[in-house]
Design an enzyme around this catalytic site. Structure first.
Site, short mmCIF file in Angstrom:
data_model
loop_
_atom_site.label_atom_id
_atom_site.label_comp_id
_atom_site.label_asym_id
_atom_site.label_seq_id
_atom_site.Cartn_x
_atom_site.Cartn_y
_atom_site.Cartn_z
N LYS A 17 44.42 15.80 -39.89
CA LYS A 17 43.39 15.12 -39.14
C LYS A 17 42.23 16.06 -38.88
CE LYS A 17 43.77 14.97 -34.23
NZ LYS A 17 44.47 14.90 -32.96
N SER B 275 36.18 20.58 -40.02
CA SER B 275 36.28 21.38 -41.25
C SER B 275 37.11 22.65 -41.06
CB SER B 275 34.89 21.76 -41.76
OG SER B 275 34.07 20.62 -41.83
N ARG B 276 38.05 22.59 -40.12
CA ARG B 276 38.93 23.74 -39.84
C ARG B 276 38.19 24.96 -39.31
NH1 ARG B 276 41.63 19.96 -39.80
NH2 ARG B 276 43.54 19.53 -40.95
N LEU B 277 36.93 24.76 -38.84
CA LEU B 277 36.17 25.89 -38.27
C LEU B 277 36.36 25.87 -36.75
CD1 LEU B 277 32.97 25.72 -40.51
CD2 LEU B 277 35.05 27.08 -40.81
#
Ligand SMILES: Cc1cc2nc3c(=O)[nH]c(=O)nc-3n(C[C@H](O)[C@H](O)[C@H](O)COP(=O)(O)O)c2cc1C
Length: 211
Positions: A8, A188-190
């Site tokens: 997610k 964005s996994r940042l």
């Protein structure tokens, strides 16, 4: 369905240096209160990690029962696996995962027992069946069957009636934090990660970690 395809995007909030507290306890207080007011399921549940004398780590869930500048408190059986591991190695880690808020808090430090008076006060605030349960359950030990628990509860219930004393093997632990980390999921996994490390003068160094 392939489990590897489950993912997610985290987009609910952000955690910046300018909007976070310089004191990790205040940041924790704010996030815990937001988890409670957001009516998250079991916002007070935290994973506790300890390490045994064989150097194997183990985890379990416990409930936070207090927190202030001295540390974070939970209650348990001192003779349980966690109790025995903490007696041998007082360093532990705690983790909250507030899924709906896309937040994690990690806390590390040394663990001590709370005072006898503090344990007594909390023990006597518990419902009667919980107080009897503290006597009835030899936590973490192998038992023959569930009957052992039911029989013990009946025995101690009859012995102590409405006023069981605090068992000597039951009470509070306090983790005195020297490291905190606050994680906020981002796109964005940042993700945002702020780590607070206690300095020699007692102050806190706040640093951003790569996600
Ligand atoms: C939501 C939740 C809260 C729990 N709270 C406590 C707690 O506050 N104290 C406790 O001793 N065990 C608590 N437990 C049970 C522990 O997770 C664990 O089974 C037990 O303490 C034995 O762990 P040990 O054998 O590693 O010592 C809780 C379990 C859950 C799922």
């Amino acid at each position: 369905m392939n489990i590897a395809d489950l993912r997610k995007s985290y987009e609910k909030a952000e955690l910046s240096e300018s909007a976070s507290h310089a004191d990790p306890l205040q940041q924790f207080d704010q996030w815990l209160k937001e988890a409670i007011s957001g009516e998250l399921p079991e916002p007070n549940a935290m994973t506790l990690a300890t390490v045994g004398s064989d150097l194997r780590p183990s985890t379990r869930v416990v409930l936070i029962k207090g927190y202030d500048e001295r540390g974070v408190v939970w209650y348990t059986n001192f003779e349980s696996r966690k109790g025995r591991e903490l007696a041998g190695n007082p360093f532990a880690a705690l983790q909250f995962h507030w899924v709906e808020l896309e937040r994690v808090v990690r806390i590390e430090g040394r663990v001590e027992k709370v005072s006898e008076a503090e344990s007594d006060t909390y023990f006597h605030s518990r419902p009667l069946d919980s107080r009897i349960g503290a006597w009835a359950s030899p936590q973490s030990q192998v038992i023959e069957s569930r009957t052992v628990l039911v029989t013990n509860a009946a025995k101690y219930g009859a012995q102590f009636l409405l006023n069981p004393p605090r068992p000597p093997h039951w009470g509070g632990f306090r983790l005195v934090p020297d490291r905190w980390e606050f994680w906020q999921g981002r796109k964005s996994r940042l993700h945002d990660r702020l780590r607070y490390t206690q300095q020699a003068d007692g102050g806190w160094l706040r640093e951003r970690l790569a996600p």
